[in-house]
Scaffold this active site. Structure first.
Site, PDB file in Angstrom:
ATOM      1  N   GLY A  69       0.800  -1.215   0.000  1.00 42.13           N
ATOM      2  CA  GLY A  69       0.000   0.000   0.000  1.00 42.13           C
ATOM      3  C   GLY A  69       0.839   1.274   0.000  1.00 42.13           C
ATOM      4  N   GLN A 174      -7.875   0.016   3.508  1.00 36.30           N
ATOM      5  CA  GLN A 174      -8.684  -0.544   4.596  1.00 36.30           C
ATOM      6  C   GLN A 174     -10.090  -0.906   4.145  1.00 36.30           C
ATOM      7  OE1 GLN A 174      -7.756  -1.488   7.523  1.00 36.30           O
ATOM      8  NE2 GLN A 174      -5.761  -0.507   7.743  1.00 36.30           N
ATOM      9  N   HIS A 196      -2.273  -7.584   2.380  1.00 33.54           N
ATOM     10  CA  HIS A 196      -2.215  -8.115   3.753  1.00 33.54           C
ATOM     11  C   HIS A 196      -3.341  -7.622   4.645  1.00 33.54           C
ATOM     12  CE1 HIS A 196      -0.228  -4.778   6.203  1.00 33.54           C
ATOM     13  NE2 HIS A 196      -0.097  -4.305   4.982  1.00 33.54           N
ATOM     14  N   CYS A 318       3.548   5.595  16.642  1.00 34.30           N
ATOM     15  CA  CYS A 318       4.527   5.314  17.683  1.00 34.30           C
ATOM     16  C   CYS A 318       5.899   5.663  17.128  1.00 34.30           C
ATOM     17  CB  CYS A 318       4.464   3.840  18.038  1.00 34.30           C
ATOM     18  SG  CYS A 318       5.425   3.429  19.473  1.00 34.30           S
TER      19      CYS A 318
HETATM   20  N1  PLP Z   1      -2.912   2.978   3.844  1.00 33.87           N
HETATM   21  C1  PLP Z   1      -3.629   2.627   4.913  1.00 33.87           C
HETATM   22  C2  PLP Z   1      -4.945   3.277   5.154  1.00 33.87           C
HETATM   23  C3  PLP Z   1      -3.145   1.663   5.796  1.00 33.87           C
HETATM   24  O1  PLP Z   1      -3.865   1.331   6.866  1.00 33.87           O
HETATM   25  C4  PLP Z   1      -1.889   1.073   5.532  1.00 33.87           C
HETATM   26  C5  PLP Z   1      -1.308   0.059   6.457  1.00 33.87           C
HETATM   27  O2  PLP Z   1      -1.391   0.148   7.649  1.00 33.87           O
HETATM   28  C6  PLP Z   1      -1.181   1.484   4.400  1.00 33.87           C
HETATM   29  C7  PLP Z   1      -1.725   2.432   3.572  1.00 33.87           C
HETATM   30  C8  PLP Z   1       0.188   0.927   4.099  1.00 33.87           C
HETATM   31  O3  PLP Z   1       0.103  -0.330   3.495  1.00 33.87           O
HETATM   32  P1  PLP Z   1       1.382  -1.296   3.478  1.00 33.87           P
HETATM   33  O4  PLP Z   1       1.588  -1.733   4.864  1.00 33.87           O
HETATM   34  O5  PLP Z   1       0.962  -2.422   2.562  1.00 33.87           O
HETATM   35  O6  PLP Z   1       2.518  -0.537   2.906  1.00 33.87           O
END
Ligand code: PLP
Length: 379
Positions: A69, A174, A196, A318
């Site tokens: 993401g 999400q 994931h 964090c």
């Molecule tokens: N965007 C959102 C809204 C997320 O919750 C996350 C992951 O926590 C990401 C992007 C990042 O995705 P990735 O962990 O696959 O890089």
């Protein structure tokens, strides 16, 4: 251990692992090779592309596989303006760090970043006019917030953005697999996904893009993924993403009905303890509940719950061991006094009513054990 942190990541579905295994063992060909092993890998990627496209009602050729993401968000924000002189982009105040980080790197290159505020329910007002100008090149508003679970009115926002001639990106990391996501009718130019979050493998995601010509690559190399993401494809990961997308599409309504029932039970349990979750009046993901227990003093509740076998997050960033107040809750105007002991329960595969009951019982016990809570009750 009871896992209540599915917005952070999800366990790999055993059926997804089965689908991936051949590509980690005997089917190790490079999809760019023309021999039979290469062709088998290429076919597997193309099949996964169809499965991911089907989950979000896109065309297979609109799916660009990425390393997750974060990378997809960077490709959207930076790839859309790669060769342009600095102008303006706009992002909502509650975006994930990967969107805010990409925006910040543009800011360092002289771009103006307009931050679109949210209301106390975490909703971006569709009236984004004050933040979008004639020289705004791209607007990014997430489909669903990872902390509060709040869903944005993406179609209404897209209409406004398009009227200004800007590109519209939405981070649906999400949302996909938890609520229906329809790329074709959403009005977005590009959409971020990550495997994931829907019981697929880590380190693989996608940017769904209206047409590849809207973007310029961030990486140069072998021309994979329509030239937008050079590098030998993560074949097993992509196959796993495809399988996870397929199961999520087929099982979406059953999954969401199950999560919604658990979430409603959890919220009733919280209300019985005098706790009102955040963003109660907004449309939200069926699996997410975020709330604060400001009366709790001493160690953080998160640590206590962890010791009691409950794995969850606060939703706040964090850094260097310090829990920073959540930028999402801050943007919603949550008073400082309610930014402590924030918990986010995110439900998913394997959670049961017994888990929710056990969580409420343990939380009640911890609250009763907290001195300031006892004195509040005595008042
Ligand atoms: N965007 C959102 C809204 C997320 O919750 C996350 C992951 O926590 C990401 C992007 C990042 O995705 P990735 O962990 O696959 O890089």
């Amino acid at each position: 251990m009871i896992y209540l942190d599915h917005n952070a990541t999800t366990p790999l579905d055993a059926r997804v692992l089965e689908a991936m295994l051949p590509y980690l063992k005997q089917q190790y060909g490079n999809p760019s090779s023309t021999h039979h092993l290469g062709r088998a890998a290429r076919q597997a990627i193309n099949a996964a592309r169809e499965q991911v496209a089907a989950l979000v009602n896109a065309r297979p050729e609109q799916v660009i596989f990425t390393g997750g993401g974060t990378e997809a968000n960077h490709l959207a924000l930076l790839g859309a303006v790669q060769e342009e002189a600095p102008a303006c982009i706009a992002v909502s105040a509650v975006e994930h760090a990967s969107v805010r980080g990409a925006a910040q790197s543009l800011e360092h290159r002289g771009w103006q970043v307009d931050v679109i505020p949210v209301d106390e329910q975490c909703r971006v007002a569709p009236d984004i006019e004050p933040y979008v100008h004639a020289d705004t090149r791209l607007v990014s508003v997430m489909w669903a917030n990872n902390e509060t679970g709040v869903l944005q009115d993406i179609r209404a926002i897209a209409k406004r953005v398009r009227k200004h001639g800007a590109l519209f990106h939405s981070d649906a990391t999400q949302a996909a697999g938890k609520v229906p996501v329809d790329f074709a009718t959403s009005g977005t130019h590009c959409l971020t996904l990550a495997a994931h979050k829907l019981n697929g493998p880590k380190g693989v995601g996608a940017l769904v893009v209206e047409r590849a010509s809207l973007l310029k690559p961030l990486l140069q190399g072998g021309g994979q993924e329509k030239g937008l993401r050079a590098g030998t494809e993560n074949v097993a990961g992509i196959v796993g993403f495809g399988a996870a997308a397929e199961f999520a599409r087929r099982e979406l309504s059953a999954r969401t009905a199950e999560w919604r029932a658990l979430r409603d039970k959890l919220e009733a349990g919280l209300r019985a303890l005098g706790i009102t979750p955040f963003a109660q009046h907004a449309e939200r993901l069926p699996n997410t509940v975020q709330f604060s227990v400001p009366q709790f003093t001493g160690e953080t509740l998160l640590e206590k719950l962890d010791q009691a076998g409950f794995t969850l997050s606060s939703g706040s960033a964090c850094s260097s061991g310090e829990i920073a107040p959540s930028h999402v809750l801050t943007a919603m105007g949550v008073p400082r006094g309610s930014l402590g002991n924030v918990l986010r329960v995110s439900l998913g595969a394997g959670n049961t009513e017994a888990h929710v009951d056990a969580f409420c019982t343990v939380l009640a016990g911890l609250m009763q054990g907290s001195r300031s809570w006892r004195s509040a009750l005595a008042v």
